[in-house]
Scaffold this motif. Structure first.
Motif, PDB file in Angstrom:
ATOM      1  N   THR A 166      51.240 133.231 -88.213  1.00  0.00           N
ATOM      2  CA  THR A 166      51.759 133.141 -89.580  1.00  0.00           C
ATOM      3  C   THR A 166      52.969 132.220 -89.650  1.00  0.00           C
ATOM      4  O   THR A 166      53.094 131.385 -90.554  1.00  0.00           O
ATOM      5  N   ARG A 167      53.851 132.353 -88.668  1.00  0.00           N
ATOM      6  CA  ARG A 167      55.043 131.491 -88.622  1.00  0.00           C
ATOM      7  C   ARG A 167      54.655 130.033 -88.429  1.00  0.00           C
ATOM      8  O   ARG A 167      55.263 129.137 -89.021  1.00  0.00           O
ATOM      9  N   ILE A 168      53.625 129.787 -87.620  1.00  0.00           N
ATOM     10  CA  ILE A 168      53.169 128.415 -87.405  1.00  0.00           C
ATOM     11  C   ILE A 168      52.549 127.855 -88.682  1.00  0.00           C
ATOM     12  O   ILE A 168      52.757 126.674 -89.021  1.00  0.00           O
ATOM     13  N   GLN A 169      51.790 128.668 -89.399  1.00  0.00           N
ATOM     14  CA  GLN A 169      51.232 128.219 -90.670  1.00  0.00           C
ATOM     15  C   GLN A 169      52.335 127.761 -91.617  1.00  0.00           C
ATOM     16  O   GLN A 169      52.230 126.712 -92.263  1.00  0.00           O
ATOM     17  N   HIS A 205      60.317 126.752 -78.786  1.00  0.00           N
ATOM     18  CA  HIS A 205      60.515 128.111 -79.298  1.00  0.00           C
ATOM     19  C   HIS A 205      59.819 129.118 -78.379  1.00  0.00           C
ATOM     20  O   HIS A 205      58.634 128.986 -78.082  1.00  0.00           O
ATOM     21  N   GLU A 206      60.562 130.103 -77.964  1.00  0.00           N
ATOM     22  CA  GLU A 206      60.061 131.196 -77.122  1.00  0.00           C
ATOM     23  C   GLU A 206      59.695 132.366 -78.015  1.00  0.00           C
ATOM     24  O   GLU A 206      60.512 132.815 -78.830  1.00  0.00           O
ATOM     25  N   VAL A 207      58.459 132.870 -77.895  1.00  0.00           N
ATOM     26  CA  VAL A 207      58.011 133.965 -78.759  1.00  0.00           C
ATOM     27  C   VAL A 207      57.277 135.029 -77.939  1.00  0.00           C
ATOM     28  O   VAL A 207      56.622 134.713 -76.948  1.00  0.00           O
ATOM     29  N   PRO A 208      57.360 136.302 -78.345  1.00  0.00           N
ATOM     30  CA  PRO A 208      56.646 137.360 -77.631  1.00  0.00           C
ATOM     31  C   PRO A 208      55.153 137.317 -77.922  1.00  0.00           C
ATOM     32  O   PRO A 208      54.728 136.931 -79.016  1.00  0.00           O
ATOM     33  N   SER A 209      54.350 137.706 -76.937  1.00  0.00           N
ATOM     34  CA  SER A 209      52.899 137.708 -77.096  1.00  0.00           C
ATOM     35  C   SER A 209      52.307 138.927 -76.383  1.00  0.00           C
ATOM     36  O   SER A 209      51.366 138.812 -75.607  1.00  0.00           O
ATOM     37  N   ASN A 210      52.877 140.086 -76.689  1.00  0.00           N
ATOM     38  CA  ASN A 210      52.448 141.327 -76.041  1.00  0.00           C
ATOM     39  C   ASN A 210      51.322 142.044 -76.777  1.00  0.00           C
ATOM     40  O   ASN A 210      50.552 142.776 -76.159  1.00  0.00           O
ATOM     41  N   ALA A 247      46.173 129.664 -79.741  1.00  0.00           N
ATOM     42  CA  ALA A 247      45.878 128.290 -80.141  1.00  0.00           C
ATOM     43  C   ALA A 247      44.625 128.219 -80.993  1.00  0.00           C
ATOM     44  O   ALA A 247      44.569 127.482 -81.989  1.00  0.00           O
ATOM     45  N   SER A 248      43.610 128.984 -80.628  1.00  0.00           N
ATOM     46  CA  SER A 248      42.359 128.992 -81.392  1.00  0.00           C
ATOM     47  C   SER A 248      42.588 129.489 -82.810  1.00  0.00           C
ATOM     48  O   SER A 248      42.051 128.927 -83.781  1.00  0.00           O
ATOM     49  N   LEU A 249      43.395 130.531 -82.941  1.00  0.00           N
ATOM     50  CA  LEU A 249      43.661 131.090 -84.268  1.00  0.00           C
ATOM     51  C   LEU A 249      44.495 130.133 -85.109  1.00  0.00           C
ATOM     52  O   LEU A 249      44.262 129.987 -86.314  1.00  0.00           O
ATOM     53  N   ILE A 250      45.465 129.473 -84.487  1.00  0.00           N
ATOM     54  CA  ILE A 250      46.268 128.489 -85.210  1.00  0.00           C
ATOM     55  C   ILE A 250      45.379 127.348 -85.701  1.00  0.00           C
ATOM     56  O   ILE A 250      45.482 126.908 -86.851  1.00  0.00           O
ATOM     57  N   ALA A 251      44.500 126.847 -84.820  1.00  0.00           N
ATOM     58  CA  ALA A 251      43.604 125.760 -85.201  1.00  0.00           C
ATOM     59  C   ALA A 251      42.730 126.162 -86.390  1.00  0.00           C
ATOM     60  O   ALA A 251      42.521 125.372 -87.320  1.00  0.00           O
ATOM     61  N   ILE A 268      48.531 142.277 -80.492  1.00  0.00           N
ATOM     62  CA  ILE A 268      47.822 141.564 -81.562  1.00  0.00           C
ATOM     63  C   ILE A 268      48.782 141.277 -82.708  1.00  0.00           C
ATOM     64  O   ILE A 268      48.728 140.213 -83.341  1.00  0.00           O
ATOM     65  N   GLU A 269      49.696 142.212 -82.966  1.00  0.00           N
ATOM     66  CA  GLU A 269      50.667 142.028 -84.039  1.00  0.00           C
ATOM     67  C   GLU A 269      51.588 140.841 -83.742  1.00  0.00           C
ATOM     68  O   GLU A 269      51.952 140.082 -84.648  1.00  0.00           O
ATOM     69  N   ASP A 270      51.970 140.713 -82.476  1.00  0.00           N
ATOM     70  CA  ASP A 270      52.782 139.557 -82.082  1.00  0.00           C
ATOM     71  C   ASP A 270      52.032 138.269 -82.358  1.00  0.00           C
ATOM     72  O   ASP A 270      52.597 137.298 -82.892  1.00  0.00           O
ATOM     73  N   MET A 271      50.759 138.227 -81.981  1.00  0.00           N
ATOM     74  CA  MET A 271      49.971 137.020 -82.175  1.00  0.00           C
ATOM     75  C   MET A 271      49.839 136.677 -83.658  1.00  0.00           C
ATOM     76  O   MET A 271      49.998 135.524 -84.062  1.00  0.00           O
TER      77      MET A 271
END
Length: 204
Positions: free
Chosen positions: A188-191, A173-178, A26-30, A180-183
C-alpha cells in the motif's frame, strides 16, 4: 547521479535475505501498480548468468557482468521517455515483452550492491525476525549450512548495509516483512509512493 534520459516511470528494487518475502512482495507490487516484474533469479537461470553451481551452498555462482549485460536493455529501454519499444535492436526477448502501458519496473533479488545506482528510484529492504526466517528456510528445505549462512546474514544486516553503502540514503527504506499484514502495508505504501513519484516526475 546522472541519467542519459529523464525517467518518467519509477524503478524499484525489492531486496533482502532469502526468505524475507521478496518474490511475493514484488509480485504484488507489480500487480497493484501495473509494473513490469523482473525476477533476477529467473534471469540468472534463463540466460545462464552464472559459472555453475556452488555445491557447498547449493546455489549458482553469479556472473555479475553477464547479468548486468542482460538487464541493461530492460532497465534503460523501459524507463526512459525516449525509448522506442517497437524498434528495439536488443537480442533480449524480454525487451519485446515490455508494454508502454506499464508504470515502471519492480526488480526482485537478494543482493543489490552490484547494480548501477542509476537504475533505481527506491530500494526496499525487507526484514524479518530470526524466528520467522528460520521457519521459512526450513520449509524451503535449505541445508543446515545454508540456513545458518542466511540467518547470520539477516542478523548482521548484511543486505541492509549493502543497500546503504551503494545507494543514496533517502531512497533506501527498511521495512518489516513478518506477516501478511506487513506485506499488505508495504505494498500500500509503495502504491502511494508510485503515484506521488509519477506526479513529481511527469513530463512538463
Amino acid at each position: 547521479m546522472e541519467h542519459t534520459h529523464k525517467r518518467t516511470r519509477p524503478n524499484i528494487l525489492i531486496t533482502g535475505t532469502p526468505g524475507t518475502g521478496k518474490s511475493a512482495t514484488a509480485s504484488l507490487i507489480a500487480e497493484r501498480c501495473n509494473m513490469k516484474l523482473i525476477s533476477v533469479g529467473d534471469l540468472v537461470k534463463e540466460y545462464s548468468c552464472h559459472e555453475g553451481m556452488c555445491d557447498e551452498f547449493d546455489s549458482y555462482i553469479l556472473d555479475e557482468d553477464k547479468l548486468l549485460d542482460v538487464m541493461e536493455p530492460l532497465m534503460s529501454t523501459f524507463s526512459s521517455e525516449n525509448s522506442d519499444f517497437g524498434d528495439s535492436d536488443s537480442d533480449n526477448d524480454d525487451v519485446d515483452d515490455l508494454d508502454n502501458g506499464k508504470n515502471g519496473i519492480v526488480v526482485d533479488y537478494h543482493s543489490c550492491e552490484f547494480f548501477p545506482e542509476r537504475w533505481f528510484d527506491l530500494i526496499l529492504v525487507l526484514r524479518v525476525s530470526t524466528e520467522n526466517l528460520y521457519d521459512r528456510l526450513v520449509k524451503r528445505g535449505y541445508s543446515e549450512k545454508k540456513r545458518n549462512e542466511n540467518m547470520e546474514c539477516e542478523i548482521m544486516q548484511v543486505v541492509l548495509q549493502e543497500a546503504r553503502d551503494s545507494y543514496a540514503n533517502e531512497i533506501v527504506h527498511e521495512v518489516p516483512s513478518n506477516t501478511i499484514e506487513d506485506m499488505e502495508s508495504n505494498v500500500t505504501r509503495i502504491q502511494q509512493w508510485v503515484t506521488q513519484w509519477k506526479e513529481n516526475n511527469k513530463k512538463s
